[in-house]
Enzyme design. Sequence first.
Site, short mmCIF file in Angstrom:
data_model
loop_
_atom_site.label_atom_id
_atom_site.label_comp_id
_atom_site.label_asym_id
_atom_site.label_seq_id
_atom_site.Cartn_x
_atom_site.Cartn_y
_atom_site.Cartn_z
N SER A 73 0.82 -1.20 0.00
CA SER A 73 0.00 0.00 0.00
C SER A 73 0.86 1.25 0.00
CB SER A 73 -0.94 0.00 1.20
OG SER A 73 -0.22 -0.26 2.37
N HIS B 68 -2.06 -2.57 -6.38
CA HIS B 68 -2.61 -2.19 -5.07
C HIS B 68 -4.13 -2.24 -5.10
CE1 HIS B 68 -3.15 1.14 -1.85
NE2 HIS B 68 -3.23 -0.05 -1.31
N ASN C 105 -2.96 6.43 -0.99
CA ASN C 105 -2.64 6.65 0.42
C ASN C 105 -1.97 7.99 0.70
OD1 ASN C 105 -3.85 4.52 1.78
ND2 ASN C 105 -2.31 3.12 0.96
N GLU D 221 -4.72 0.21 -8.16
CA GLU D 221 -3.66 1.15 -8.49
C GLU D 221 -2.49 0.33 -9.01
OE1 GLU D 221 -2.49 3.22 -4.87
OE2 GLU D 221 -2.46 5.14 -5.88
N1 CAA Z 1 -16.61 -8.76 1.03
C1 CAA Z 1 -17.54 -8.88 0.08
N2 CAA Z 1 -18.62 -8.06 0.00
C2 CAA Z 1 -18.73 -7.09 0.93
C3 CAA Z 1 -17.78 -6.91 1.96
C4 CAA Z 1 -16.68 -7.80 1.99
N3 CAA Z 1 -15.71 -7.70 2.91
N4 CAA Z 1 -18.16 -5.86 2.73
C5 CAA Z 1 -19.31 -5.40 2.20
N5 CAA Z 1 -19.64 -6.14 1.12
C6 CAA Z 1 -20.81 -5.95 0.25
C7 CAA Z 1 -22.03 -6.30 1.00
O1 CAA Z 1 -22.32 -7.70 0.89
C8 CAA Z 1 -23.09 -5.43 0.33
O2 CAA Z 1 -23.59 -6.06 -0.82
P1 CAA Z 1 -25.15 -6.46 -0.84
O3 CAA Z 1 -25.89 -5.18 -0.61
O4 CAA Z 1 -25.35 -7.05 -2.19
O5 CAA Z 1 -25.27 -7.41 0.30
C9 CAA Z 1 -22.32 -4.21 -0.16
O6 CAA Z 1 -20.93 -4.57 -0.13
C10 CAA Z 1 -22.58 -3.04 0.73
O7 CAA Z 1 -22.29 -3.43 2.06
P2 CAA Z 1 -23.13 -2.99 3.34
O8 CAA Z 1 -24.56 -2.73 2.93
O9 CAA Z 1 -22.87 -3.97 4.43
O10 CAA Z 1 -22.45 -1.67 3.87
P3 CAA Z 1 -22.08 -0.35 3.11
O11 CAA Z 1 -23.13 0.10 2.16
O12 CAA Z 1 -21.62 0.58 4.16
O13 CAA Z 1 -20.80 -0.74 2.23
C11 CAA Z 1 -18.47 -0.67 2.11
C12 CAA Z 1 -19.67 -1.26 2.80
C13 CAA Z 1 -18.46 -1.08 0.64
C14 CAA Z 1 -17.24 -1.23 2.80
C15 CAA Z 1 -18.57 0.91 2.21
O14 CAA Z 1 -18.76 1.28 3.53
C16 CAA Z 1 -17.35 1.62 1.69
O15 CAA Z 1 -17.18 1.81 0.50
N6 CAA Z 1 -16.46 2.02 2.64
C17 CAA Z 1 -15.21 2.68 2.30
C18 CAA Z 1 -14.22 1.62 1.87
C19 CAA Z 1 -12.91 2.22 1.52
O16 CAA Z 1 -12.66 3.40 1.53
N7 CAA Z 1 -11.97 1.32 1.16
C20 CAA Z 1 -10.62 1.72 0.85
C21 CAA Z 1 -9.81 1.57 2.07
S1 CAA Z 1 -8.16 2.06 1.78
C22 CAA Z 1 -7.42 0.72 1.16
O17 CAA Z 1 -7.94 -0.36 1.08
C23 CAA Z 1 -6.05 0.92 0.69
C24 CAA Z 1 -4.99 0.90 1.69
O18 CAA Z 1 -3.87 0.73 1.26
C25 CAA Z 1 -5.15 1.16 3.09
#
Ligand code: CAA
Length: 283
Positions: free
Chosen positions: A119, A140, A190, A152
């Site tokens: 990352s 990434h 990031n 990425e």
């Molecule tokens: N695996 C598979 N599917 C998942 C999941 C997982 N771990 N988590 C959520 N989902 C699915 C759910 O099943 C749901 O689908 P359905 O409606 O068909 O059931 C859908 O995603 C939406 O989930 P929820 O309704 O439970 O909750 P939500 O609407 O809040 O979505 C989320 C969850 C997609 C995680 C959303 O909150 C989100 O986009 N959060 C921000 C995530 C983000 O910013 N990620 C980047 C992090 S930084 C990174 O990864 C890089 C790094 O280097 C640090």
Amino acid sequence: MSINKIMVIGAGQMGAGIAQVCAQSGFEVLLNDMNGEALQKGINTIKKSLARAVEKERMTEMGRENTLERLKPSNKLQDAASCDLIIEAVIENMEVKTKVFRELDKIMPKHAILASNTSSLPITEIAAVTNRPDQVIGMHFMNPVPVMKLVEIIRGLQTSDETHLVIEAVAKKLQKIPVEVNDFPGFVSNRILMPMINEAIYTVYEGVASPADIDSVMKLGMNHPMGPLTLADFIGLDTCLSIMEVLYEGFGDSKYRPCPLLRKYVKAGWLGKKSGRGFYEYS
Ligand code: CAA
């Protein structure tokens, strides 16, 4: 060059997610982890995620079975000898990553590409420990991997155009959107995300507002799907700290100084959702 078989190294939340989308997209996949318990946990996470996809009618039962057939566990790096691509997703530690890449360079066939899901660590430095720096690249993924569209793609100093094209095609086959970036600390994602999270932590540290209120401001005011502190807990506070350290060291600019409260939480073992406690408590 065609990619048929992929080894994903590290069965944590990122590795398991990557292995799942690779198997779902028709690749033969080996999910590798030295730790048998972690490997089993990763496989179970994938099984649960696929079962949920069937339940939600995003996948057929046949699709689930075929995906699982293409996915095999592995506990020996030597198994990489039969693969065309590895995607490494072990911990964010340069020593550990370079050790894995050095070994893989000896094991893998000459045509194979070595990708890292790092990352923030420099791809150029990881590539330099191999005899094929032109075939080393960053891939990434974002968490949760099955949901997030972005990959990425990070080109190291010596990454070849051919390697880049192959990896871009793999990302598209995984139904992701690849975005090419150059090898600079934190890449793009990031470099922008982590200072926002760090600033949210300073906002708690300085008593400006409670974690829940800070998250509400960013969710309701900026339409972010998660507030920055919920997101930090979700990513892992140790990961957030290590990325901030890479930015701070890489740019030498005080604007990237990790918040002392973040350091304190990590020292206490409050690592976020995975440890049961971060800015919030999880049962
Ligand atoms: N695996 C598979 N599917 C998942 C999941 C997982 N771990 N988590 C959520 N989902 C699915 C759910 O099943 C749901 O689908 P359905 O409606 O068909 O059931 C859908 O995603 C939406 O989930 P929820 O309704 O439970 O909750 P939500 O609407 O809040 O979505 C989320 C969850 C997609 C995680 C959303 O909150 C989100 O986009 N959060 C921000 C995530 C983000 O910013 N990620 C980047 C992090 S930084 C990174 O990864 C890089 C790094 O280097 C640090």
